[in-house]
Design a protein around this motif. Structure first.
Motif, PDB file in Angstrom:
ATOM      1  N   ASN A 490       0.836  -1.208   0.000  1.00 47.94           N
ATOM      2  CA  ASN A 490       0.000   0.000   0.000  1.00 47.94           C
ATOM      3  C   ASN A 490       0.867   1.253   0.000  1.00 47.94           C
ATOM      4  N   ARG A 491       1.983   1.182   0.713  1.00 47.47           N
ATOM      5  CA  ARG A 491       2.823   2.369   0.877  1.00 47.47           C
ATOM      6  C   ARG A 491       3.643   2.691  -0.375  1.00 47.47           C
ATOM      7  N   SER A 493       2.385   1.990  -3.455  1.00 47.44           N
ATOM      8  CA  SER A 493       1.455   2.103  -4.590  1.00 47.44           C
ATOM      9  C   SER A 493       1.644   3.406  -5.349  1.00 47.44           C
ATOM     10  N   GLY A 494       1.862   4.487  -4.594  1.00 47.30           N
ATOM     11  CA  GLY A 494       1.999   5.796  -5.230  1.00 47.30           C
ATOM     12  C   GLY A 494       3.181   5.884  -6.172  1.00 47.30           C
ATOM     13  N   GLY A 497       2.032   5.156  -9.448  1.00 47.66           N
ATOM     14  CA  GLY A 497       0.868   5.931  -9.879  1.00 47.66           C
ATOM     15  C   GLY A 497      -0.447   5.268  -9.540  1.00 47.66           C
ATOM     16  N   LEU A 498      -0.435   4.384  -8.539  1.00 47.58           N
ATOM     17  CA  LEU A 498      -1.644   3.655  -8.141  1.00 47.58           C
ATOM     18  C   LEU A 498      -2.176   4.207  -6.820  1.00 47.58           C
ATOM     19  N   GLY A 499      -3.476   4.098  -6.641  1.00 51.38           N
ATOM     20  CA  GLY A 499      -4.087   4.522  -5.389  1.00 51.38           C
ATOM     21  C   GLY A 499      -3.852   3.523  -4.283  1.00 51.38           C
ATOM     22  N   ASN A 500      -4.171   3.915  -3.064  1.00 51.62           N
ATOM     23  CA  ASN A 500      -3.975   3.051  -1.909  1.00 51.62           C
ATOM     24  C   ASN A 500      -4.773   1.752  -2.083  1.00 51.62           C
ATOM     25  N   GLN A 502      -4.427  -0.384  -4.496  1.00 53.59           N
ATOM     26  CA  GLN A 502      -4.547  -0.795  -5.900  1.00 53.59           C
ATOM     27  C   GLN A 502      -3.402  -1.699  -6.349  1.00 53.59           C
ATOM     28  N   TYR A 503      -2.245  -1.617  -5.675  1.00 55.79           N
ATOM     29  CA  TYR A 503      -1.095  -2.446  -6.049  1.00 55.79           C
ATOM     30  C   TYR A 503      -1.460  -3.928  -5.902  1.00 55.79           C
TER      31      TYR A 503
END
Length: 531
Positions: A490-491, A493-494, A497-500, A502-503
């Motif tokens: 989750n950390r 993901s950004g 370019g993915l939202g929390n 989404q990975y």
């Protein structure tokens, strides 16, 4: 009450064996193992000695508009033997009740059950009236099966009321109009059917119930059968099921695993072994497996369990929650000599463990993965590159950005991570405590020896150095081995370019798509080879 139950010989000969029991029985096995056929065999073998009333899994649950009113003798014959005339008998039961096909015949006897329920009430009323006239004073009215059904029904379905009037079954939900029994749900109909069948079976009889959980919500199953068992103390209930949850819920029942049917009335079966260190449900799951076992951390349906099932396709993966539960289950099963047809292994997170502890666990068949925890497996370099390529990003750049992020995050909680790992090392060394003699002095000496092995400053310094070396080397593998922090996916993901959250979801989609084998190969490099 004690019963003698005849079963086919477990060594697959044409002999039989007799089981003497005060407890109900559960016969459990996989689909195709011959469970229903065994139930029919028990009925055919024993019904000449006592009443055996079998309730098959193949049954119609249609309720007639009105029950046909019969006298008690006729109604009992119809339910038990399939016909109510002078020809009704045990010898004709296979034809009249089972259509000459006792294993797969669709049993359609709800009308017969209702006729018997009303007949029992009518007979109760007749005898009570006769007795009252004879004594010319009040005589308490005994419960008929219908009265017991109404009471049980209100206990297990408190928001529905059932009544039996004028040959009809009627149901009312709270603040809703009354409706006919034929409009009941499958769960309602089978509840009425099963209670009625068990109450109407004669005392000192054997009742065989095939698939006792079918059509029932899990929240109702235990309540229903606990009530039925409470009211069936003079009867032996033999359950036939493939449902592990149901089988394990019958705590005081004898349980037998039906392994296979080999034709010619030959079954392979055995008693389910008991182990105080393993739950009944887990033992049943193990017995039902034809693959060797890997216990792992996590829960059913979790991403890590899914990964292990893909990476180790030749094993039956059983999640046990925590790492300690994995260790306990693996050791317990290896020590259970009654379950000898399978090999068992454990697979746990590294979770700050030192090499000495890992080697000790390995002696018990418990492997540790080469990263701090399973979530870190989704951040190893080959996986990061697959994700980056799928998103048409520069994979080299993204790997370096993840490394930078991990170093920055680790530096931000450096002392927390170091002290947490040092704490685990101390806990492990304390766990090696043992007394040196069977007296107070021996306990004191053992503790002194154990504490003497624990040098806090040295442990802390060595741990600190290992963390700093991983940071200085910018080694992704070493960082993922020592950095114990959940939700890394989750950390990061950004970074992609993915939202929390989404990975993980993207990873699952790729596992279901064309990159499945590529991802499995990537992760397999970081997981132990289990043979």
């Amino acid at each position: 009450m004690t019963f003698n139950l005849t079963l086919p010989n477990r060594t697959r000969t044409n002999q039989t064996e007799t089981l003497t029991t005060d407890n109900n029985i559960v016969l459990i096995g996989a689909n195709g193992s011959g469970k229903s056929r065994l139930g029919a065999w028990v009925e055919q073998t024993m019904q000449s000695r006592l009443t055996v009333h079998r309730i098959s899994a193949q049954k119609a649950l249609s309720i007639p508009d009105f029950a046909q009113l019969k006298n008690l003798e006729q109604a009992e014959k119809a339910l038990l033997y399939g016909r109510d005339d002078q020809h009704a008998s045990v010898g004709r039961k296979i034809t009249d009740r089972w259509g000459s096909n006792p294993t797969t015949f669709l049993l359609n006897d709800f009308d017969k059950l209702l006729s018997l329920l009303f007949a029992k009430s009518a007979e109760r009323d007749r005898l009570h009236t006769q007795q009252t006239k004879a004594v010319q004073s009040y005589v308490p009215v005994p419960d008929a099966p219908i009265d017991i059904i109404v009471r049980i029904w209100s206990d297990i379905m408190p928001h529905r009321q059932i009544s039996f009037n004028d040959g009809k079954v009627l149901v009312r939900k709270e603040e809703e109009p009354e409706y006919h029994g034929k409009e009941m749900s499958d769960g309602e109909r089978v509840t009425l059917y099963l209670i009625g069948q068990c109450l109407c079976a004669p005392d000192n009889s054997i009742i065989i119930i095939d698939e006792p959980e079918i059509h029932l919500h899990k929240s109702l199953v235990d309540k229903l059968w606990n009530k039925v068992e409470e009211l069936s103390q003079s009867k032996l209930l033999v359950y036939i099921t493939h449902d592990l949850d149901f089988a394990s819920s019958r705590k005081d029942a004898l349980k037998f695993w039906i392994k296979s049917y080999n034709g010619n009335n030959l079954w392979e079966w055995d008693e389910v072994p008991r182990d105080e260190n393993l739950p009944d449900g887990l033992i049943l799951e193990i017995l039902g497996s034809r693959k060797n076992i890997i216990f792992c951390e996590g829960e059913n349906g979790s991403l890590d369990t899914t990964i292990y099932q893909l990476v180790y396709p030749d094993y039956h993966i059983i999640p046990r929650g925590s790492g300690q539960k994995v260790i306990e289950a693996t050791k317990a099963l290896k020590g259970n000599h009654n379950i000898h047809h399978l090999n068992v292994f454990g697979l746990i997170d590294s979770d700050y463990k030192e090499e000495e502890e890992k080697q000790t666990l390995l002696q018990h068949g418990i492997f540790t993965i080469s990263i701090a925890e399973i979530e870190n497996l989704f951040c190893v370099e080959p996986v990061l590159r697959i994700i980056a390529e799928h998103l048409e990003l520069n994979s080299e750049q993204k790997v370096n950005e993840v490394i930078d992020f991990l170093i920055q995050s680790l530096n931000a909680e450096f002392e927390v991570q170091v002290s947490s790992k040092a704490e685990k090392i101390v806990e492990y060394k304390l766990g090696a405590f043992s007394k040196e003699a069977n007296n107070e002095q021996g306990l004191t000496a053992g503790l002194t020896t154990t504490l003497g092995r624990i040098d806090i400053p040295t442990i802390y310094a060595q741990t600190r150095t290992s963390f700093q070396n991983a940071i200085d080397a910018r080694s992704l593998n070493e960082l993922l081995l020592i950095y114990n922090r959940k939700s890394l996916t989750n950390r990061i993901s950004g970074i992609f370019g993915l939202g929390n959250g989404q990975y993980d979801k993207l990873l699952v989609r790729l596992f279901k798509g064309s990159r499945k084998e590529e991802l499995i190969h990537a992760m397999r490099q970081y997981l132990p080879q289990i043979n």
